[in-house]
Motif scaffolding. Structure first.
Motif, PDB file in Angstrom:
ATOM      1  N   ALA A   1      88.430  12.075 106.424  1.00 48.21           N
ATOM      2  CA  ALA A   1      87.195  12.711 105.996  1.00 48.21           C
ATOM      3  C   ALA A   1      87.400  14.152 105.561  1.00 48.21           C
ATOM      4  CB  ALA A   1      86.170  12.665 107.134  1.00 48.21           C
ATOM      5  N   VAL A   2      88.391  14.810 106.146  1.00 44.50           N
ATOM      6  CA  VAL A   2      88.567  16.247 105.926  1.00 44.50           C
ATOM      7  C   VAL A   2      89.566  16.553 104.812  1.00 44.50           C
ATOM      8  CG1 VAL A   2      89.230  18.409 107.060  1.00 44.50           C
ATOM      9  CG2 VAL A   2      87.998  16.665 108.343  1.00 44.50           C
ATOM     10  N   ALA A   3      90.520  15.648 104.583  1.00 45.55           N
ATOM     11  CA  ALA A   3      91.641  15.947 103.692  1.00 45.55           C
ATOM     12  C   ALA A   3      91.204  16.233 102.262  1.00 45.55           C
ATOM     13  CB  ALA A   3      92.645  14.790 103.704  1.00 45.55           C
ATOM     14  N   SER A   4      90.244  15.454 101.745  1.00 44.64           N
ATOM     15  CA  SER A   4      89.815  15.702 100.369  1.00 44.64           C
ATOM     16  C   SER A   4      89.211  17.085 100.228  1.00 44.64           C
ATOM     17  CB  SER A   4      88.802  14.637  99.930  1.00 44.64           C
ATOM     18  OG  SER A   4      87.644  14.686 100.738  1.00 44.64           O
ATOM     19  N   GLY A   5      88.498  17.550 101.276  1.00 42.43           N
ATOM     20  CA  GLY A   5      87.958  18.902 101.250  1.00 42.43           C
ATOM     21  C   GLY A   5      89.053  19.951 101.218  1.00 42.43           C
ATOM     22  N   SER A   6      90.146  19.699 101.947  1.00 45.45           N
ATOM     23  CA  SER A   6      91.265  20.645 101.937  1.00 45.45           C
ATOM     24  C   SER A   6      91.865  20.775 100.549  1.00 45.45           C
ATOM     25  CB  SER A   6      92.348  20.184 102.924  1.00 45.45           C
ATOM     26  OG  SER A   6      91.887  20.224 104.244  1.00 45.45           O
ATOM     27  N   ILE A   7      91.882  19.684  99.802  1.00 49.60           N
ATOM     28  CA  ILE A   7      92.475  19.707  98.469  1.00 49.60           C
ATOM     29  C   ILE A   7      91.581  20.462  97.489  1.00 49.60           C
ATOM     30  CG2 ILE A   7      93.164  18.270  96.505  1.00 49.60           C
ATOM     31  CD1 ILE A   7      94.092  16.183  98.525  1.00 49.60           C
ATOM     32  N   VAL A   8      90.282  20.159  97.501  1.00 47.98           N
ATOM     33  CA  VAL A   8      89.400  20.828  96.543  1.00 47.98           C
ATOM     34  C   VAL A   8      89.125  22.267  96.948  1.00 47.98           C
ATOM     35  CG1 VAL A   8      88.323  18.687  95.793  1.00 47.98           C
ATOM     36  CG2 VAL A   8      87.324  19.946  97.696  1.00 47.98           C
ATOM     37  N   ASP A   9      89.461  22.641  98.198  1.00 48.10           N
ATOM     38  CA  ASP A   9      89.352  24.041  98.590  1.00 48.10           C
ATOM     39  C   ASP A   9      90.351  24.913  97.836  1.00 48.10           C
ATOM     40  OD1 ASP A   9      87.326  23.665 100.401  1.00 48.10           O
ATOM     41  OD2 ASP A   9      88.638  23.522 102.144  1.00 48.10           O
ATOM     42  N   VAL A  10      91.516  24.373  97.513  1.00 44.18           N
ATOM     43  CA  VAL A  10      92.593  25.198  96.955  1.00 44.18           C
ATOM     44  C   VAL A  10      92.740  25.042  95.449  1.00 44.18           C
ATOM     45  CG1 VAL A  10      93.852  25.127  99.132  1.00 44.18           C
ATOM     46  CG2 VAL A  10      94.389  23.465  97.367  1.00 44.18           C
ATOM     47  N   PHE A  11      92.158  24.005  94.860  1.00 48.29           N
ATOM     48  CA  PHE A  11      92.281  23.793  93.425  1.00 48.29           C
ATOM     49  C   PHE A  11      90.925  23.984  92.746  1.00 48.29           C
ATOM     50  CE2 PHE A  11      95.909  21.235  94.907  1.00 48.29           C
ATOM     51  CZ  PHE A  11      96.903  21.711  94.072  1.00 48.29           C
ATOM     52  N   LEU A  12      90.931  24.695  91.620  1.00 45.91           N
ATOM     53  CA  LEU A  12      89.741  24.737  90.781  1.00 45.91           C
ATOM     54  C   LEU A  12      89.605  23.401  90.060  1.00 45.91           C
ATOM     55  CD1 LEU A  12      90.019  28.337  89.284  1.00 45.91           C
ATOM     56  CD2 LEU A  12      88.397  27.536  91.002  1.00 45.91           C
ATOM     57  N   PRO A  13      88.406  23.076  89.585  1.00 47.39           N
ATOM     58  CA  PRO A  13      88.199  21.757  88.973  1.00 47.39           C
ATOM     59  C   PRO A  13      89.158  21.423  87.842  1.00 47.39           C
ATOM     60  CG  PRO A  13      86.093  22.796  89.403  1.00 47.39           C
ATOM     61  CD  PRO A  13      87.143  23.833  89.713  1.00 47.39           C
ATOM     62  N   ASN A  14      89.630  22.432  87.117  1.00 42.02           N
ATOM     63  CA  ASN A  14      90.519  22.131  86.001  1.00 42.02           C
ATOM     64  C   ASN A  14      91.941  21.815  86.447  1.00 42.02           C
ATOM     65  OD1 ASN A  14      90.544  24.873  86.827  1.00 42.02           O
ATOM     66  ND2 ASN A  14      91.693  25.439  85.009  1.00 42.02           N
ATOM     67  N   ASP A  15      92.227  21.956  87.747  1.00 40.36           N
ATOM     68  CA  ASP A  15      93.572  21.698  88.246  1.00 40.36           C
ATOM     69  C   ASP A  15      93.636  20.541  89.246  1.00 40.36           C
ATOM     70  OD1 ASP A  15      94.526  23.972  86.838  1.00 40.36           O
ATOM     71  OD2 ASP A  15      93.851  25.263  88.476  1.00 40.36           O
ATOM     72  N   VAL A  16      92.493  20.065  89.696  1.00 41.65           N
ATOM     73  CA  VAL A  16      92.478  19.208  90.871  1.00 41.65           C
ATOM     74  C   VAL A  16      92.749  17.729  90.576  1.00 41.65           C
ATOM     75  CG1 VAL A  16      90.017  18.589  90.882  1.00 41.65           C
ATOM     76  CG2 VAL A  16      91.232  18.892  93.053  1.00 41.65           C
ATOM     77  N   GLY A  17      92.697  17.327  89.297  1.00 43.85           N
ATOM     78  CA  GLY A  17      92.774  15.912  88.961  1.00 43.85           C
ATOM     79  C   GLY A  17      93.990  15.194  89.516  1.00 43.85           C
ATOM     80  N   LEU A  18      95.187  15.696  89.227  1.00 45.50           N
ATOM     81  CA  LEU A  18      96.418  15.043  89.669  1.00 45.50           C
ATOM     82  C   LEU A  18      96.521  15.055  91.184  1.00 45.50           C
ATOM     83  CD1 LEU A  18      99.137  13.723  89.101  1.00 45.50           C
ATOM     84  CD2 LEU A  18     100.116  16.020  88.822  1.00 45.50           C
ATOM     85  N   ALA A  19      96.189  16.188  91.798  1.00 48.54           N
ATOM     86  CA  ALA A  19      96.281  16.287  93.257  1.00 48.54           C
ATOM     87  C   ALA A  19      95.365  15.280  93.934  1.00 48.54           C
ATOM     88  CB  ALA A  19      95.930  17.709  93.706  1.00 48.54           C
TER      89      ALA A  19
END
Length: 646
Positions: free
Chosen positions: A299-317
């Motif tokens: 439940a928490v991991a996806s939030g950790s990823i979008v916390d560090v990437f802006l929308p233009n960078d988050v796709g691959l991650a």
């Protein structure tokens, strides 16, 4: 005052993940703390004026941003705080929901190869400029919406002692380049955080299928039935479904990092307890708590990823993260088969502990990524006096539980979009766990493979998952975010006119998955016989894995583009609950079904159900817009509610 509803950035949540689960996952449902960034956007300013996103209020007069030409430059305002100054970057204009429920976009956008936004955590805040700038993280839309709910629920007045204190929700970074801001971290630090939480989700999901490989040995040692042995898998999956309900609210209070640090060792202790259990009843109880204590990371991991990437960078991650929870169950039989064959059922648990133990040092090194927690901690270190939370702990937990439990159950009953898509992805997900029993029947029973060798047959499904992920990313780059000769990035009609992104346009990947699913099942059903080489049914797993990941991406994407942040969190929580609950039931009857119907007709029964579900993407392509307009959880309903309150 009325204003058009801005489509904010959202994330996967609750559980998948999402999961993401989170959000999944996670729109994630895991994005709040008493200090909510951006919560002041809809509250009166000190001078009595009210600032709404998309409008400017100056001296009591409303000046709509949409009446002016868009500017390519962001406005920067500096506000004095007791400890000094802070700079807030205001992104110019946001896309707003128009009367026909489509997004109005003007201009073009430069995007990377994998697309600017991860489609399965749409929709990011955008500025309506010639060169769109994305400066908000995916979780901020959830922050703003939840802040509105918390504020409306609060009746607390500021005491005299708190008059000089700073509202935690107004804390911001010192500058756009503030090194403490997770979005400004180095790529190495970002990917360390991303891959650590992704592997953590893989280890958690790996624990489900590793146990299955030891069930035959467990049956001999304890003299139990096969159904009772497989109940350990079902209870683990039930634990995965309920864990995020508790983890999501806690992560909003204490941040992401403490969740990881506490839950991983706790789940390891329960796993150790399973291996040391003297009887099956102890095993079953501990398997449930092992799954429940391990699941918060989903439940928490996806939030950790979008916390560090802006929308233009988050796709691959985000794509790689979503792949991890599916690869875990596939890797389990590949590894566990040889372990159980040579060392016994207990060693499947010890191997699970080895994976978790190897990952533990990296989890302990994880930095906190949740902005409100970072800002609040930094403010305290700077001796800034902060106001106490407006809402008490009990009230906050009640609000969060309504988002993660009560509202999801309601949506599973009254919301057609959530009902149909949750049933669809739950059915496909459940077949994957049903294969843990079906594959041994096929490859050990028909082809006389050993326990270890039969586990290698899951490689076909793993290959399909990878191909499906690559296909989805290429579809984004070549179709949804195609760069045209005139510089425009996006979809165009046959006359060359830009097409605004709609939820229905993102059903394309689901159509491919819907067609591939029955093909893979019929392929497996009628080629699993001694007269046909074993590689043929193994290859049937490739289109199955391909369809599984594409249908999952499509469902989460459609949800993300159909609901505002809080409703999205609830929709993803409903999907997570349904997915794991249904998957928990399939292992309990799969063996009996294959014994009674035979391999061909038992697998064909799944295929016939899959054929019945094939039209789902086309049905929603035709009726989806009208269903969204009638939904009491969608953007239309939210806009009507805001208009009535204005």
């Amino acid at each position: 005052m009325s204003t058009q509803r801005t489509l904010e950035s959202q994330s996967i949540t609750s559980g998948d993940y999402v999961s993401a689960e989170e959000s999944i996952r996670t729109a994630s449902v895991t994005d709040f703390e008493d200090a909510l960034e951006g919560s002041h956007s809809n509250l009166p300013d000190d001078d009595g004026t009210e600032t709404l996103q998309g409008d400017k209020t100056v001296n009591g007069d409303t000046e709509s941003n949409t009446d002016h030409e868009p500017s390519n430059d962001s406005e920067t305002t500096t506000e004095d705080v007791e400890s000094g100054k802070r700079t807030i970057e205001n992104t110019p204009l946001q896309p707003s929901r128009s009367n026909d429920e489509e997004l109005d976009y003007h201009g073009s956008e430069e995007k990377g190869f994998f697309g600017n936004i991860n489609d399965f955590s749409q929709i990011a805040s955008r500025s309506r400029t010639n060169n769109l700038r994305l400066t908000r993280t995916e979780t901020q839309g959830f922050h703003d919406e939840l802040s509105r709910v918390i504020t409306s629920a609060s009746r607390k007045k500021i005491t005299e002692e708190e008059e000089g204190a700073v509202d935690p929700s107004t804390l911001d970074w010192d500058s756009p380049d503030d090194p403490d801001n997770p979005t400004n971290w180095s790529p190495r630090k970002k990917w360390f955080s991303t891959m650590t939480v992704a592997f953590l989700c893989l280890v958690v999901s790996l624990g489900s299928s590793l146990y299955v490989c030891g069930v035959p040995d467990l049956m001999l040692e304890m003299g139990i039935s096969q159904e009772l042995g497989f109940a350990g898998l079902s209870l683990y999956l039930l634990g995965l479904s309920v864990g995020p309900i508790i983890a999501a609210p806690l992560s909003e209070l204490i941040g992401r990092r403490p969740i990881y640090i506490v839950t991983l060792p706790l789940s390891m202790l329960f796993t150790m307890g399973v291996g040391l259990s003297p009887n099956i009843w102890t095993i079953l109880v501990l398997r449930f708590f092992s799954g429940a204590s391990a699941s918060p990371c989903l439940a928490v991991a996806s939030g950790s990823i979008v916390d560090v990437f802006l929308p233009n960078d988050v796709g691959l991650a985000m794509a790689l993260f979503c792949l991890a929870p599916f690869m875990g169950p596939v890797l389990g039989p590949i590894i566990g088969g040889f372990v159980a064959e040579n060392k016994g059922w207990k060693w499947t648990l010890w191997v699970n502990l080895m994976f978790a133990g190897a990952l533990l040092p990296f989890v302990l090194m994880l930095p906190e990524t949740y902005a409100p927690v970072i800002l609040k901690k930094r403010a305290k270190s700077r001796q800034i006096k902060l106001q106490k939370p407006q809402v008490g702990l009990l009230k906050f937990l009640m609000i969060m539980l309504s988002i993660t439990l009560v509202k999801p159950l309601q949506m599973l009953v009254v919301e057609p979009i959530v009902i149909v898509f949750s049933i669809y992805i739950s059915f496909v997900f459940a077949i994957l766990f049903g294969f843990f029993e079906a594959y041994p029947v096929i490859f050990r029973g028909v082809y006389r493979m050993s326990l270890g060798i039969s586990g290698l047959t899951f490689i076909g499904i793993g290959v399909g998952l990878f191909l499906g992920t690559i296909f989805y990313l290429l579809l984004n780059a070549r179709c949804f975010y195609k760069k045209h000769d005139d510089g425009f990035v996006g979809m165009k009609d046959k006359d060359g006119n830009p097409l605004p992104p709609t939820p229905e346009s993102r059903l394309l990947s689901g159509k491919y998955g819907a067609l591939a699913l029955p093909v893979s099942l019929f392929w497996l059903a009628w080629t699993s016989r001694e007269s046909i080489h074993w590689i043929v049914p193994v290859l049937a797993g490739v289109p199955f894995g391909f369809s599984l990941i594409l249908i999952f991406f499509t469902v989460v994407t459609y949800f993300s583009m159909s609901y505002p942040p809080l409703s999205l969190a609830s929709a993803l929580a409903a999907n997570n609950l349904a997915r794991y609950t249904i998957a928990a039931a399939f292992p309990l009857f799969t063996v009996q079904m294959y014994d009674k119907l035979g391999i061909d007709w038992a697998t064909s029964l799944f295929a016939f159900v899959a054929i019945g579900l094939v039209p789902v993407p086309w049905i929603f392509e035709y009726y989806g817009e009208s269903l969204r307009k009638r939904s009491k959880f969608g953007f239309d309903a939210e806009q009507k509610e805001d208009s009535s309150m204005a």
